[in-house]
Design a protein around this motif. Structure first.
Motif, PDB file in Angstrom:
ATOM      1  N   ARG A 245       0.829  -1.207   0.000  1.00 34.43           N
ATOM      2  CA  ARG A 245       0.000   0.000   0.000  1.00 34.43           C
ATOM      3  C   ARG A 245       0.864   1.259   0.000  1.00 34.43           C
ATOM      4  NH1 ARG A 245      -2.605  -4.348   0.803  1.00 34.43           N
ATOM      5  NH2 ARG A 245      -4.813  -4.322   1.391  1.00 34.43           N
ATOM      6  N   ILE A 246       0.426   2.256  -0.767  1.00 37.34           N
ATOM      7  CA  ILE A 246       1.079   3.558  -0.804  1.00 37.34           C
ATOM      8  C   ILE A 246       0.521   4.391   0.351  1.00 37.34           C
ATOM      9  CG2 ILE A 246       1.509   5.644  -2.158  1.00 37.34           C
ATOM     10  CD1 ILE A 246       2.675   3.175  -3.498  1.00 37.34           C
ATOM     11  N   ILE A 247       1.381   4.795   1.271  1.00 36.05           N
ATOM     12  CA  ILE A 247       0.955   5.583   2.427  1.00 36.05           C
ATOM     13  C   ILE A 247       1.392   7.037   2.211  1.00 36.05           C
ATOM     14  CG2 ILE A 247       1.040   5.818   4.933  1.00 36.05           C
ATOM     15  CD1 ILE A 247      -0.189   3.157   3.913  1.00 36.05           C
ATOM     16  N   ARG A 248       0.411   7.944   2.225  1.00 32.80           N
ATOM     17  CA  ARG A 248       0.681   9.366   2.007  1.00 32.80           C
ATOM     18  C   ARG A 248       0.426  10.157   3.293  1.00 32.80           C
ATOM     19  NH1 ARG A 248       0.478  11.078  -3.620  1.00 32.80           N
ATOM     20  NH2 ARG A 248      -0.040   9.347  -5.024  1.00 32.80           N
TER      21      ARG A 248
ATOM     22  N   THR B 121      -1.084  -2.544   9.046  1.00 34.93           N
ATOM     23  CA  THR B 121      -2.111  -2.506  10.086  1.00 34.93           C
ATOM     24  C   THR B 121      -3.482  -2.619   9.407  1.00 34.93           C
ATOM     25  OG1 THR B 121      -2.384  -0.109   9.962  1.00 34.93           O
ATOM     26  CG2 THR B 121      -0.664  -0.934  11.452  1.00 34.93           C
ATOM     27  N   GLU B 122      -4.524  -2.822  10.198  1.00 30.11           N
ATOM     28  CA  GLU B 122      -5.874  -2.917   9.635  1.00 30.11           C
ATOM     29  C   GLU B 122      -6.261  -1.624   8.920  1.00 30.11           C
ATOM     30  OE1 GLU B 122      -7.772  -5.644   9.317  1.00 30.11           O
ATOM     31  OE2 GLU B 122      -5.957  -6.587  10.103  1.00 30.11           O
TER      32      GLU B 122
ATOM     33  N   LYS C  56      -4.461  -1.413   5.552  1.00 32.09           N
ATOM     34  CA  LYS C  56      -5.013  -2.356   4.578  1.00 32.09           C
ATOM     35  C   LYS C  56      -6.226  -1.787   3.844  1.00 32.09           C
ATOM     36  CE  LYS C  56      -3.400  -6.605   6.782  1.00 32.09           C
ATOM     37  NZ  LYS C  56      -3.756  -7.823   7.536  1.00 32.09           N
ATOM     38  N   LYS C  57      -6.834  -0.734   4.395  1.00 33.93           N
ATOM     39  CA  LYS C  57      -7.980  -0.095   3.739  1.00 33.93           C
ATOM     40  C   LYS C  57      -7.555   0.817   2.580  1.00 33.93           C
ATOM     41  CE  LYS C  57     -10.674  -0.037   8.034  1.00 33.93           C
ATOM     42  NZ  LYS C  57     -11.237   0.843   9.089  1.00 33.93           N
ATOM     43  N   VAL C  58      -6.257   1.145   2.508  1.00 31.02           N
ATOM     44  CA  VAL C  58      -5.749   2.013   1.435  1.00 31.02           C
ATOM     45  C   VAL C  58      -5.861   1.276   0.101  1.00 31.02           C
ATOM     46  CG1 VAL C  58      -3.684   3.161   0.529  1.00 31.02           C
ATOM     47  CG2 VAL C  58      -4.181   3.234   2.992  1.00 31.02           C
ATOM     48  N   LYS C  59      -6.386   1.970  -0.911  1.00 31.10           N
ATOM     49  CA  LYS C  59      -6.615   1.322  -2.214  1.00 31.10           C
ATOM     50  C   LYS C  59      -5.545   1.637  -3.251  1.00 31.10           C
ATOM     51  CE  LYS C  59     -11.573   0.963  -1.481  1.00 31.10           C
ATOM     52  NZ  LYS C  59     -12.942   1.342  -1.934  1.00 31.10           N
ATOM     53  N   GLU C  60      -4.630   2.552  -2.922  1.00 33.07           N
ATOM     54  CA  GLU C  60      -3.532   2.854  -3.849  1.00 33.07           C
ATOM     55  C   GLU C  60      -2.407   1.850  -3.614  1.00 33.07           C
ATOM     56  OE1 GLU C  60      -0.747   6.557  -5.424  1.00 33.07           O
ATOM     57  OE2 GLU C  60      -1.860   6.767  -3.541  1.00 33.07           O
ATOM     58  N   ILE C  61      -2.051   1.124  -4.681  1.00 38.42           N
ATOM     59  CA  ILE C  61      -1.087   0.032  -4.523  1.00 38.42           C
ATOM     60  C   ILE C  61       0.194   0.285  -5.332  1.00 38.42           C
ATOM     61  CG2 ILE C  61      -2.892  -1.631  -3.997  1.00 38.42           C
ATOM     62  CD1 ILE C  61      -1.183  -2.046  -7.298  1.00 38.42           C
ATOM     63  N   ASN C  62       1.246  -0.358  -4.896  1.00 36.01           N
ATOM     64  CA  ASN C  62       2.550  -0.269  -5.532  1.00 36.01           C
ATOM     65  C   ASN C  62       2.645  -1.275  -6.677  1.00 36.01           C
ATOM     66  OD1 ASN C  62       5.327   0.014  -6.023  1.00 36.01           O
ATOM     67  ND2 ASN C  62       5.838  -1.487  -4.439  1.00 36.01           N
ATOM     68  N   THR C  63       3.079  -0.810  -7.853  1.00 40.21           N
ATOM     69  CA  THR C  63       3.252  -1.722  -8.993  1.00 40.21           C
ATOM     70  C   THR C  63       4.665  -2.307  -9.065  1.00 40.21           C
ATOM     71  OG1 THR C  63       4.026  -0.021 -10.534  1.00 40.21           O
ATOM     72  CG2 THR C  63       1.625  -0.351 -10.359  1.00 40.21           C
ATOM     73  N   ALA C  64       5.598  -1.741  -8.283  1.00 43.62           N
ATOM     74  CA  ALA C  64       7.011  -2.153  -8.269  1.00 43.62           C
ATOM     75  C   ALA C  64       7.816  -1.568  -9.435  1.00 43.62           C
ATOM     76  CB  ALA C  64       7.163  -3.668  -8.216  1.00 43.62           C
TER      77      ALA C  64
END
Length: 246
Positions: free
Chosen positions: A143-146, A162-163, A166-174
């Protein structure tokens, strides 16, 4: 005078046992070419000057495919993506400019997407730029945390999240663009104190974000950004690609 240019690190050292092939994953073919060939061609078309391919398991397959068209760094143990980037240090430590880090199992990334990332990264004077996507069901992805200013402060892997994270919908593509000098200074600071005991490349995000600007460029999710881990995914990517050509 500093020679400022653009570079690529392609991570191609993995076994890829789920591909059910005697070849290393990146040597498996898609659309008539080995995965690694598609990626190297895209990097060259995008104007990246120095391309370093990290090899490991059955390295001879990759080296036979690419020959002298790239430079090689050898990862003798599979200790994570951070360690894979570290082994390129001797080849890239004196370089300045932008380095694009590409997973070797993302064969259809394409030159346009690489250029888009580099242009955004350099225009915004970022220390690091992450290619991200929005997923409604982001399970298993980092997850991308801003922060409140919308700058990226970390990437958290699913197993470490954390729970709330895990709710963050922006994901890392690598897929990443990073200032080359900052890449290696931050890699020197990472450790393997995590559930897998590996050196995560993603740990450099929290290191860099303390004093530098880290950002993420949100891409639409399509076949360009899919990492291929097994034959089923390979067939899905081919179908996604062919559907766009109809």
């Amino acid at each position: 005078m500093k020679n400022i240019s653009k570079h690529a690190i392609i991570l191609a050292a993995g076994k890829g046992t789920r591909m059910k092939s005697e070849k290393p994953k990146c040597a498996c073919e898609i659309l008539g070419k080995p995965m690694i060939t598609h990626i190297v061609e895209a990097c060259k078309e995008a104007g990246l000057d120095k391309i370093v391919v990290v090899v490991g398991y059955k390295r001879e397959y990759i080296e036979d495919i690419l020959g002298s068209t790239v430079q090689y760094a050898f990862q003798d143990e599979q200790l994570g993506t951070g360690h894979a980037c570290k082994v390129t240090k001797e080849l890239l430590k004196d370089c300045y400019g932008t380095t694009v880090i590409v997973p070797g199992d993302m064969p259809l990334i394409g030159a346009e997407n690489i250029k888009k990332l580099v242009d955004y990264h350099e225009k915004n004077h970022n220390a690091m730029t992450i290619a991200s996507c929005i997923f409604e069901n982001p399970y298993s992805y980092g997850r991308i945390i801003r922060n409140k200013d919308n700058n990226v402060v970390s990437i958290v892997e699913e197993k470490e999240a954390t729970e709330e994270q895990k709710k963050v919908k922006e994901i890392n593509t690598a897929l990443y663009a990073v200032d080359n000098q900052l890449l290696f200074s931050s890699l020197d600071q990472i450790n393997n104190n995590n559930n897998k005991g590996e050196y995560y490349l993603t740990d450099i995000v929290s290191i860099l974000s303390k004093d530098h600007k880290v950002d993420a460029l949100v891409y639409d999710y399509d076949y360009h950004l899919v990492g291929i881990n097994d034959p089923d995914t390979l067939q899905e990517v081919v179908k996604m690609y062919e559907d766009t050509k109809d």
